[in-house]
Design an enzyme around this catalytic site. Structure first.
Site, PDB file in Angstrom:
ATOM      1  N   HIS A  62      10.175   4.715  -3.232  1.00 32.13           N
ATOM      2  CA  HIS A  62       9.668   4.151  -1.977  1.00 32.13           C
ATOM      3  C   HIS A  62       9.366   2.660  -2.155  1.00 32.13           C
ATOM      4  CE1 HIS A  62       6.748   5.750  -4.663  1.00 32.13           C
ATOM      5  NE2 HIS A  62       5.689   5.320  -3.985  1.00 32.13           N
ATOM      6  N   ARG A  63       8.782   2.311  -3.317  1.00 30.05           N
ATOM      7  CA  ARG A  63       8.421   0.899  -3.565  1.00 30.05           C
ATOM      8  C   ARG A  63       9.679   0.041  -3.678  1.00 30.05           C
ATOM      9  NH1 ARG A  63       3.957   2.089  -5.631  1.00 30.05           N
ATOM     10  NH2 ARG A  63       4.955   3.173  -7.342  1.00 30.05           N
ATOM     11  N   ASP A  75       0.872  -1.165   0.000  1.00 30.77           N
ATOM     12  CA  ASP A  75       0.000   0.000   0.000  1.00 30.77           C
ATOM     13  C   ASP A  75       0.908   1.212   0.000  1.00 30.77           C
ATOM     14  OD1 ASP A  75      -2.605   1.057  -0.084  1.00 30.77           O
ATOM     15  OD2 ASP A  75      -2.426   1.698   1.980  1.00 30.77           O
ATOM     16  N   SER A  76       0.564   2.201  -0.808  1.00 33.44           N
ATOM     17  CA  SER A  76       1.452   3.347  -0.890  1.00 33.44           C
ATOM     18  C   SER A  76       0.673   4.626  -1.108  1.00 33.44           C
ATOM     19  CB  SER A  76       2.475   3.143  -2.007  1.00 33.44           C
ATOM     20  OG  SER A  76       1.831   3.041  -3.248  1.00 33.44           O
TER      21      SER A  76
END
Ligand code: IMP
Length: 214
Positions: free
Chosen positions: A182-183, A70-71
């Site tokens: 970020h991922r 989830d981002s």
């Protein structure tokens, strides 16, 4: 070969995770590849809760190792909005040109040191024995003064990364964004978790084989 399901049907995410987990002795499946068709309610209050809900739901359903993410974008001046509501912000079907302009307008005239923001990604990994582990990846930046760039997706055109002197929509290659994102950070951390799990399992299998042959 171990099967791992990534609880998504987003092919872009599948490519990114395949790239990062490349070299591991695993077969990586999307929900569609695994023949699963469910609509999971993301009703958690944090990125972590949402990732865990998705991973645990599919893990219970399949009995396999399941990853889920989830981002979203956190803007400090907007008290961390849109956060977990990033895709639903101002309405699911509202174009990002509108969402992005809204954020730019909200921060109009705000000094540089109050424009901090970050992309956050939490990946949860659920194992069939009931254990769930999460890892978080963060890309720090700030909200640009205007929409800039056409690469990427979502909030990329307003997310300025000082280190690269451009927004994530202006990065010269998608490879560069996928390297610093970020991922990518969360995926690399979860790869370590998977490697450790697989080593432990191999050792347990060897011990089992040893005790069976006694
Ligand atoms: P998801 O949880 O990966 O589906 O992401 C939720 C939402 O966060 C997306 O629909 C985008 O609005 C936003 N988002 C997440 N990652 C990015 C990114 O790398 N660039 C731009 N927007 C992002």
């Amino acid at each position: 070969m171990k099967r791992i399901i990534f609880a998504t049907n987003n092919e872009g995410k599948m490519d990114e995770i395949r790239d990062i987990l490349n070299g591991m002795e695993i077969e990586l499946l999307s929900l569609k590849d695994a023949g699963i068709d469910i609509d999971i309610k993301e009703n958690g209050k944090t990125f972590e809760e949402n990732a865990v809900i998705k991973a645990e739901t599919v893990c219970k359903l399949t009995g396999e190792i399941v990853l889920a993410d989830d981002s979203g974008l956190e803007v400090d001046y907007l008290v961390k909005a849109p956060g977990i509501y990033s895709s639903r912000f101002l309405g699911e079907d509202t174009p990002y040109s509108v969402k992005n302009q809204y954020i730019i307008d909200k921060l109009k005239g705000i000094e540089d040191d109050k424009r901090s923001a970050r992309f956050v990604c939490v990946i949860a990994c659920s194992f069939p024995d009931g254990i769930t582990v999460t890892r978080t990846g963060i890309l720090e930046g700030c909200i640009a003064k205007e929409i800039s760039g056409t690469n990427g997706f979502g909030y990329d055109p307003i997310f300025y990364v000082p280190e690269y002197n451009c927004t994530t929509a202006e990065m010269p290659t998608s490879e560069l964004k996928n390297k610093i994102s970020h991922r990518a950070k969360a995926l690399k951390a979860i790869k370590e978790v998977l490697l450790e799990y697989m080593t432990q399992h191999e050792n347990q299998e060897i011990e089992h084989e040893g005790s069976d042959s006694k």
